[in-house]
Design a protein around this motif. Structure first.
Motif, PDB file in Angstrom:
ATOM      1  N   ARG A 175       0.829  -1.208   0.000  1.00 26.15           N
ATOM      2  CA  ARG A 175       0.000   0.000   0.000  1.00 26.15           C
ATOM      3  C   ARG A 175       0.863   1.257   0.000  1.00 26.15           C
ATOM      4  NH1 ARG A 175      -3.491  -3.252   3.278  1.00 26.15           N
ATOM      5  NH2 ARG A 175      -2.671  -2.406   5.233  1.00 26.15           N
ATOM      6  N   THR A 176       1.991   1.188   0.692  1.00 23.60           N
ATOM      7  CA  THR A 176       2.885   2.343   0.733  1.00 23.60           C
ATOM      8  C   THR A 176       3.512   2.587  -0.634  1.00 23.60           C
ATOM      9  OG1 THR A 176       3.349   1.918   3.071  1.00 23.60           O
ATOM     10  CG2 THR A 176       4.886   3.326   1.908  1.00 23.60           C
ATOM     11  N   GLY A 177       3.953   1.511  -1.298  1.00 24.88           N
ATOM     12  CA  GLY A 177       4.454   1.650  -2.660  1.00 24.88           C
ATOM     13  C   GLY A 177       3.393   2.170  -3.606  1.00 24.88           C
ATOM     14  N   GLY A 178       2.166   1.707  -3.411  1.00 23.06           N
ATOM     15  CA  GLY A 178       1.053   2.174  -4.229  1.00 23.06           C
ATOM     16  C   GLY A 178       0.762   3.645  -4.018  1.00 23.06           C
ATOM     17  N   ASP A 220      12.035  -0.009  -7.623  1.00 25.49           N
ATOM     18  CA  ASP A 220      12.169  -0.425  -6.229  1.00 25.49           C
ATOM     19  C   ASP A 220      12.335   0.745  -5.267  1.00 25.49           C
ATOM     20  OD1 ASP A 220      14.790   0.342  -6.622  1.00 25.49           O
ATOM     21  OD2 ASP A 220      15.679  -1.571  -6.032  1.00 25.49           O
ATOM     22  N   THR A 221      12.191   1.986  -5.763  1.00 30.32           N
ATOM     23  CA  THR A 221      12.192   3.139  -4.856  1.00 30.32           C
ATOM     24  C   THR A 221      10.787   3.474  -4.352  1.00 30.32           C
ATOM     25  OG1 THR A 221      11.908   4.793  -6.611  1.00 30.32           O
ATOM     26  CG2 THR A 221      14.166   4.133  -6.079  1.00 30.32           C
ATOM     27  N   ALA A 222       9.757   2.799  -4.887  1.00 27.38           N
ATOM     28  CA  ALA A 222       8.378   3.159  -4.545  1.00 27.38           C
ATOM     29  C   ALA A 222       8.115   3.048  -3.046  1.00 27.38           C
ATOM     30  CB  ALA A 222       7.397   2.278  -5.314  1.00 27.38           C
ATOM     31  N   GLY A 223       8.609   1.979  -2.412  1.00 29.53           N
ATOM     32  CA  GLY A 223       8.362   1.795  -0.988  1.00 29.53           C
ATOM     33  C   GLY A 223       8.950   2.910  -0.149  1.00 29.53           C
ATOM     34  N   CYS A 224      10.206   3.277  -0.434  1.00 28.24           N
ATOM     35  CA  CYS A 224      10.841   4.372   0.296  1.00 28.24           C
ATOM     36  C   CYS A 224      10.120   5.696   0.065  1.00 28.24           C
ATOM     37  CB  CYS A 224      12.306   4.507  -0.119  1.00 28.24           C
ATOM     38  SG  CYS A 224      13.455   3.607   0.941  1.00 28.24           S
ATOM     39  N   LEU A 225       9.806   5.963  -1.188  1.00 29.63           N
ATOM     40  CA  LEU A 225       9.105   7.209  -1.490  1.00 29.63           C
ATOM     41  C   LEU A 225       7.746   7.254  -0.799  1.00 29.63           C
ATOM     42  CD1 LEU A 225      10.024   7.541  -5.254  1.00 29.63           C
ATOM     43  CD2 LEU A 225      10.627   9.160  -3.445  1.00 29.63           C
ATOM     44  N   GLY A 226       7.042   6.124  -0.800  1.00 32.27           N
ATOM     45  CA  GLY A 226       5.748   6.077  -0.126  1.00 32.27           C
ATOM     46  C   GLY A 226       5.872   6.283   1.369  1.00 32.27           C
ATOM     47  N   ALA A 227       6.894   5.674   1.985  1.00 39.24           N
ATOM     48  CA  ALA A 227       7.120   5.871   3.414  1.00 39.24           C
ATOM     49  C   ALA A 227       7.420   7.341   3.706  1.00 39.24           C
ATOM     50  CB  ALA A 227       8.264   4.986   3.892  1.00 39.24           C
ATOM     51  N   GLY A 228       8.172   7.974   2.799  1.00 38.79           N
ATOM     52  CA  GLY A 228       8.427   9.400   2.959  1.00 38.79           C
ATOM     53  C   GLY A 228       7.160  10.226   2.856  1.00 38.79           C
ATOM     54  N   LEU A 229       6.283   9.869   1.918  1.00 35.55           N
ATOM     55  CA  LEU A 229       5.014  10.583   1.793  1.00 35.55           C
ATOM     56  C   LEU A 229       4.156  10.422   3.048  1.00 35.55           C
ATOM     57  CD1 LEU A 229       4.093   9.704  -1.907  1.00 35.55           C
ATOM     58  CD2 LEU A 229       4.854  11.921  -1.027  1.00 35.55           C
ATOM     59  N   LEU A 230       4.152   9.217   3.625  1.00 33.30           N
ATOM     60  CA  LEU A 230       3.417   9.013   4.879  1.00 33.30           C
ATOM     61  C   LEU A 230       3.943   9.925   5.968  1.00 33.30           C
ATOM     62  CD1 LEU A 230       3.068   5.105   5.090  1.00 33.30           C
ATOM     63  CD2 LEU A 230       1.270   6.758   4.559  1.00 33.30           C
TER      64      LEU A 230
END
Length: 316
Positions: free
Chosen positions: A116-119, A289-299
């Protein structure tokens, strides 16, 4: 420069980043989880990694991180900040938000489910940018999904929303560890294609990438394996789009790396199956494979935005 800490924890490795206000990656690092040493060691590794990122940000930018976000696999209670269960990492009921907050000096911490975070990242700043409704489906070892609605990702009443990999597409088919038979991920995940191609080719080490190359080379055995996976995937996706009516369908993960070898037959298979449904755009994921990190940053940035809003409401 103002920044946040972002961590994306996988089954064997962790990716971390310092993320700027516009979602830009200011610094990236990777590390093993150390899961062979047990679940407590994994938690310690996460906390140590986050602390190192905090120190690195202070050296680089002269200020501490304003917040942190962490994406983890398994079952997550984002409201309480608890990582409830992960088979891959062996943990149960880890109070991740509290532990990270304490280790990072009391900064606000957001916890999210990895897919969900990557999404979230793909929807806001990746392939789904500008779409009010999207469905993100990464095709990896398994298949999961993230349901995007107006810039947020729906977790569901119990945190299980988006588990498209467990839609039954072949009734009474292959047994799935979830307890059902014929689940989508038993036919269309990268792992499923790898297994099917290894059996069809007689090469135990063959994988999904090898199958894609054989399809491109005109191998009829590979074409059959690939089409079976595409047909199963299309069946699952049409079920999902019938329920959710997304404007954009984002496909990521290992299989998506084959490009048009996947997307050309997949778009055709989805189009053949729709009747009254509106056909969404079917596009490859953009962030890799940066989607998870970027999503965590957005959270993490969302926490700060909420904080500002809440303070404004209290003082006015």
């Amino acid at each position: 420069m103002r920044h946040v800490i972002a961590l994306d924890v996988g089954g064997t490795g962790m990716k971390a980043a310092l993320v700027g206000p516009a979602g830009e990656l200011l610094h990236q690092a990777r590390r093993a989880t150390g899961r062979e040493r047990g679940p407590d060691a994994v938690v310690d590794a996460i906390l140590d990694f986050a602390a190192e990122l905090r120190a690195d940000g202070e050296r680089r930018f002269g200020v501490s991180a304003a917040a942190a976000g962490v994406a983890v696999p398994g079952i997550v209670d984002a409201d309480s900040g608890t990582a409830l269960y992960s088979a891959n990492l062996g943990w149960r009921d880890v109070p991740m938000r509290r532990l990270l907050g304490e280790r990072l000096g009391g900064v606000p911490v957001a916890l999210g489910h990895d897919v969900r975070t990557g999404g979230l990242a793909e929807g806001r700043i990746g392939a789904g940018q500008g779409a009010d409704r999207f469905l993100f489906v990464p095709l990896g070892t398994g298949i999961a999904g993230a349901i995007g609605i107006n810039g947020a990702v729906e977790a569901g009443a119990h945190g299980f929303a988006g588990e498209i990999g467990h839609i039954v597409v072949r009734p009474r088919g292959t047994a799935c560890p979830c307890g059902q038979h014929g689940c989508l991920e038993r036919y269309a995940s990268a792992a499923a294609v790898s297994q099917a191609w290894a059996e069809a080719s007689g090469s135990p080490d063959a994988d999904a990438a090898d199958c894609a190359k054989a399809v491109e080379a005109g191998d009829p055995r590979a074409a059959r394996v690939w089409q079976d996976a595409v047909d199963a995937l299309a069946d699952g996706l049409v079920t999902a789009l019938t329920l959710l009516d997304p404007r954009t369908l984002i496909i990521g993960g290992g299989l998506a790396e084959s490009g048009e070898t996947l997307f050309t037959p997949l778009r055709a298979a989805v189009e053949r199956r729709v009747t009254f449904q509106k056909l969404p755009s079917v596009v490859p994921a953009a962030l890799g494979d940066t989607a998870g990190c970027l999503g965590a940053g957005l959270l993490a940035w969302d926490l700060l935005d909420t904080d500002i809003t809440d303070r404004s409401e209290v003082t006015t």
